[in-house]
Design a protein around this motif. Structure first.
Motif, mmCIF file in Angstrom:
data_model
loop_
_atom_site.group_PDB
_atom_site.id
_atom_site.type_symbol
_atom_site.label_atom_id
_atom_site.label_comp_id
_atom_site.label_asym_id
_atom_site.label_seq_id
_atom_site.Cartn_x
_atom_site.Cartn_y
_atom_site.Cartn_z
ATOM 1 N N UNK A 331 -3.877 1.038 -14.316
ATOM 2 C CA UNK A 331 -3.298 0.596 -15.582
ATOM 3 C C UNK A 331 -1.867 1.113 -15.746
ATOM 4 N N UNK A 332 -1.629 2.345 -15.362
ATOM 5 C CA UNK A 332 -0.306 2.935 -15.544
ATOM 6 C C UNK A 332 0.551 2.890 -14.282
ATOM 7 N N UNK A 333 -0.059 2.702 -13.122
ATOM 8 C CA UNK A 333 0.688 2.612 -11.864
ATOM 9 C C UNK A 333 0.277 1.350 -11.114
ATOM 10 N N UNK A 334 0.516 0.160 -11.675
ATOM 11 C CA UNK A 334 0.022 -1.082 -11.058
ATOM 12 C C UNK A 334 0.664 -1.375 -9.711
ATOM 13 N N UNK A 335 1.979 -1.161 -9.570
ATOM 14 C CA UNK A 335 2.629 -1.460 -8.304
ATOM 15 C C UNK A 335 2.182 -0.482 -7.217
ATOM 16 N N UNK A 336 2.025 0.775 -7.574
ATOM 17 C CA UNK A 336 1.527 1.759 -6.614
ATOM 18 C C UNK A 336 0.136 1.375 -6.135
ATOM 19 N N UNK A 337 -0.675 0.853 -7.046
ATOM 20 C CA UNK A 337 -2.022 0.383 -6.674
ATOM 21 C C UNK A 337 -1.932 -0.766 -5.685
ATOM 22 N N UNK A 338 -1.025 -1.705 -5.928
ATOM 23 C CA UNK A 338 -0.853 -2.847 -5.019
ATOM 24 C C UNK A 338 -0.429 -2.369 -3.636
ATOM 25 N N UNK A 339 0.477 -1.425 -3.584
ATOM 26 C CA UNK A 339 0.945 -0.927 -2.292
ATOM 27 C C UNK A 339 -0.187 -0.249 -1.517
ATOM 28 N N UNK A 340 -1.065 0.470 -2.236
ATOM 29 C CA UNK A 340 -2.216 1.052 -1.536
ATOM 30 C C UNK A 340 -3.101 -0.047 -0.960
ATOM 31 N N UNK A 341 -3.323 -1.103 -1.712
ATOM 32 C CA UNK A 341 -4.182 -2.193 -1.240
ATOM 33 C C UNK A 341 -3.595 -2.809 0.028
ATOM 34 N N UNK A 342 -2.264 -2.970 0.064
ATOM 35 C CA UNK A 342 -1.623 -3.507 1.272
ATOM 36 C C UNK A 342 -1.857 -2.565 2.453
ATOM 37 N N UNK A 414 10.941 5.772 -4.745
ATOM 38 C CA UNK A 414 9.605 5.742 -4.146
ATOM 39 C C UNK A 414 9.076 4.314 -4.125
ATOM 40 N N UNK A 415 9.239 3.623 -5.236
ATOM 41 C CA UNK A 415 8.779 2.232 -5.335
ATOM 42 C C UNK A 415 9.432 1.371 -4.270
ATOM 43 N N UNK A 416 10.736 1.544 -4.053
ATOM 44 C CA UNK A 416 11.458 0.738 -3.078
ATOM 45 C C UNK A 416 10.969 1.006 -1.663
ATOM 46 N N UNK A 417 10.751 2.283 -1.316
ATOM 47 C CA UNK A 417 10.266 2.612 0.029
ATOM 48 C C UNK A 417 8.889 2.021 0.270
ATOM 49 N N UNK A 418 8.012 2.096 -0.714
ATOM 50 C CA UNK A 418 6.672 1.510 -0.572
ATOM 51 C C UNK A 418 6.741 -0.008 -0.502
ATOM 52 N N UNK A 419 7.631 -0.607 -1.276
ATOM 53 C CA UNK A 419 7.764 -2.068 -1.264
ATOM 54 C C UNK A 419 8.262 -2.560 0.091
ATOM 55 N N UNK A 420 9.272 -1.904 0.654
ATOM 56 C CA UNK A 420 9.774 -2.303 1.973
ATOM 57 C C UNK A 420 8.691 -2.158 3.043
ATOM 58 N N UNK A 421 7.938 -1.077 2.982
ATOM 59 C CA UNK A 421 6.851 -0.896 3.952
ATOM 60 C C UNK A 421 5.804 -1.994 3.805
ATOM 61 N N UNK A 422 5.482 -2.373 2.576
ATOM 62 C CA UNK A 422 4.495 -3.429 2.336
ATOM 63 C C UNK A 422 4.974 -4.764 2.888
ATOM 64 N N UNK A 423 6.244 -5.053 2.664
ATOM 65 C CA UNK A 423 6.806 -6.319 3.176
ATOM 66 C C UNK A 423 6.699 -6.367 4.690
#
Length: 564
Positions: A331-342, A414-423
């Motif tokens: 609920x409070x960290x939705x993007x972080x949750x998505x990155x874990x799922x990836x 942190x969000x950017x590093x996780x997003x690039x790794x997910x991509x």
């Protein structure tokens, strides 16, 4: 020797020296520029040997470039860039210098063409990386870092010992295929096995990684163990015993991860499990298997590093990574949750994610070569890692009952590093041709066949069904505070207990010796010198006859020693 003949990792090592003298945005830009420049040099390298020097009639090769070293250098440079982005919010210069130096040492080691150059950078990775553990600045992290340093330096000592044996036997220091036919080869295999976290040699990994800083663990997850996998592929490809070692590695750590409450420690066990796939591939030693090793190491650096980034963000925002006190963070960290799922989908080998295109190469090689026991172990391990990384950990941290912790989403860097790794995990998973093009051998493998996709989806579906049954029936154990010990019980419990027992025994023996000494001394005083007064040297008044007797004894002893 020109600059283009030096290992690219020196850009990071030498560049890190200037970091303490920079401030603010200038330091951030400079730190991002260093891995970018290193990557530019790596990208423009051509196969061959450079930086060749002679030392005491031996040839040292500072830069040996081929497709095996290049694929590891590519991913190491990429990992360094992503880790720097992830750590931009950090103001601790120790972490920044240590992280850059550590990454540079690993890249230099990948290009080492001889065993002495490999040893130098092998030890430099140990010395630089331990500061990422100590940077937490707690008593617990200090002790963990000391254990880590002892193990890592010990690995280097074994490497140097093996190299000296080999050069004595062959007259060459070339780092090529070594094998285990000699004592030197066996010592070097043990050295590589320590860094690769072989069974019973793995405890430094689960001990140190969770104690490192939030950003330090991201650096640690990328380099040490994958450098060891590279070294095994270079020196011991086709060594049959590695198939059995890898099969045990793939299965054994999952049982500890299943009951571990510290999520970063659980992920360290999962990292250990993933290394087992690569070790099996090295043991098989065919072109397909070694391509699978290199590809899976590349993928593993990306998705495992991203998963440590996610848990680091949770620790940074929630202040803990203990599963028993987390929950409801989606609920409070939705993007972080998505990155874990990836990351979980990648590590489990879900189609359209990077792990599906790399792990299957090793499984296919095992089946083609008839290693059915190892193949079965790897399939079982695939089920286990999907259950843990894809179901247990996300449920515990993100989707389970809310813990009541009010946290914010991860910081922008942190969000950017996780997003690039997910991509990257999704992009390469959809089109693995770019990764296959840089592998050591020509690739004749198609991951997306109907049978492979259907079989993998069935495996994942039945795993999910089994997990639901376990949770619904209340059979699966709940996460509880505590610390699990496996073979580190030896040096955490047995050796300290044995040391304390030895010290106590020696103290008792010393006291007993002193008691007998006093008894003998008293006997001499009473029977020889007829002394019955207070005991002790300073408490006595000596008779003239007794003093004269001792003077005679001392003079006689002196004359005897002098003339003899």
């Amino acid at each position: 020797m020109t600059i283009d003949q030096l290992p690219p990792g020196l850009i990071l090592i030498l560049g890190a020296v200037l970091v303490p003298f920079l401030r603010g945005n200038v330091r951030a830009i400079y730190m991002l520029l260093l891995p970018a420049l290193c990557g530019w040099q790596v990208w423009h390298l051509t196969p061959g040997e450079y930086g060749v020097v002679s030392l005491f009639d031996y040839t040292l090769v500072a830069l040996r470039v081929d497709k095996l070293s290049l694929v590891f250098a590519y991913v190491f440079t990429l990992a360094a860039f992503l880790a720097v982005i992830y750590s931009l919010h950090v103001r601790d210069v120790v972490q920044q210098v240590a992280g850059l130096g550590y990454a540079g040492a690993a890249i230099c080691a990948v290009f080492a063409g001889d065993l002495i150059t490999l040893f130098v950078f092998w030890e430099l990775t140990a010395i630089t990386s331990v500061f990422l553990v100590w940077a937490t600045r707690t008593e617990r992290s200090f002790r963990s870092g000391m254990r880590y340093l002892v193990v890592q330096v010990g690995s280097g000592v074994l490497l140097l010992s093996g190299a000296l044996v080999i050069v004595n036997q062959t007259g060459s220091l070339t780092f090529g295929h070594i094998g285990i036919d000699s004592i030197g080869g066996q010592l070097i295999l043990l050295s590589f096995g320590i860094k690769a976290a072989f069974p019973l040699l793995n405890n430094w990994l689960q001990d140190a990684y969770p104690e490192a800083t939030v950003t330090g663990t991201v650096f640690l997850s990328a380099f040490t163990t994958k450098l060891a996998i590279y070294a095994l592929a270079r020196g011991f490809a086709g060594t049959d015993m590695l198939i059995w070692i890898g099969a045990i590695m793939a299965v054994f750590p999952l049982f500890y991860a299943a009951i571990e409450n510290d999520l970063r420690r659980a992920l360290a066990y999962i990292l250990n499990h993933q290394l087992g796939f690569m070790v099996v591939g090295v043991g098989i030693g065919t072109e397909l298997a070694l391509n699978g090793v290199a590809a899976h190491a590349f993928a593993h650096v990306l998705y495992e590093g991203m998963m440590f980034m996610v848990l680091g963000a949770v620790l940074y925002r929630a202040g803990t990574a203990q599963g028993s006190v987390l929950g409801g963070l989606y609920k409070s960290m939705p993007w972080t949750t998505v990155f874990w799922i990836v990351g979980a989908a990648s590590i489990a080998g879900v189609p359209l994610f990077i792990g599906f295109t790399t792990k299957s190469m090793i499984l296919t090689a095992a089946s083609l070569e008839g290693h059915w026991i190892a193949w079965t172990a790897l399939v079982f391990a695939s089920v286990g890692v999907f259950f843990l990384a894809g179901i247990k950990i996300p449920y515990t941290a993100f989707f389970g009952p809310a813990s009541g912790k009010q946290v914010r989403e991860a910081p922008v860097n942190m969000w950017l590093a996780m997003a690039l790794s997910s991509v990257l995990c999704i992009w390469i998973g959809i089109d693995p041709s770019r990764l296959y093009a840089v592998l050591p051998f020509p690739v004749d493998y198609v991951p997306y066949t109907g049978a492979h996709v259907i079989n993998q989806l069935q495996l994942l579906a039945f795993t999910a069904l089994g997990a639901v049954i376990l949770f619904r029936c209340g059979v699966y154990p709940k996460s509880e505070p505590g610390q699990n010990l496996d073979s580190d019980w030896v040096y955490r419990r047995l050796l300290p207990a044995a040391a304390h027992g030895l010290v106590d025994s020696l103290a008792q023996a010393r006291d007993e010796v002193w008691r007998w000494r006093d008894r003998v001394f008293d006997f001499i005083l009473e029977r020889v010198f007829h002394y019955h007064g207070p005991r002790g040297i300073m408490a006595r008044t000596w008779a003239i006859s007794g003093a004269a007797l001792w003077v005679m004894v001392l003079l006689g002893g002196y004359l005897l020693v002098y003339y003899l």
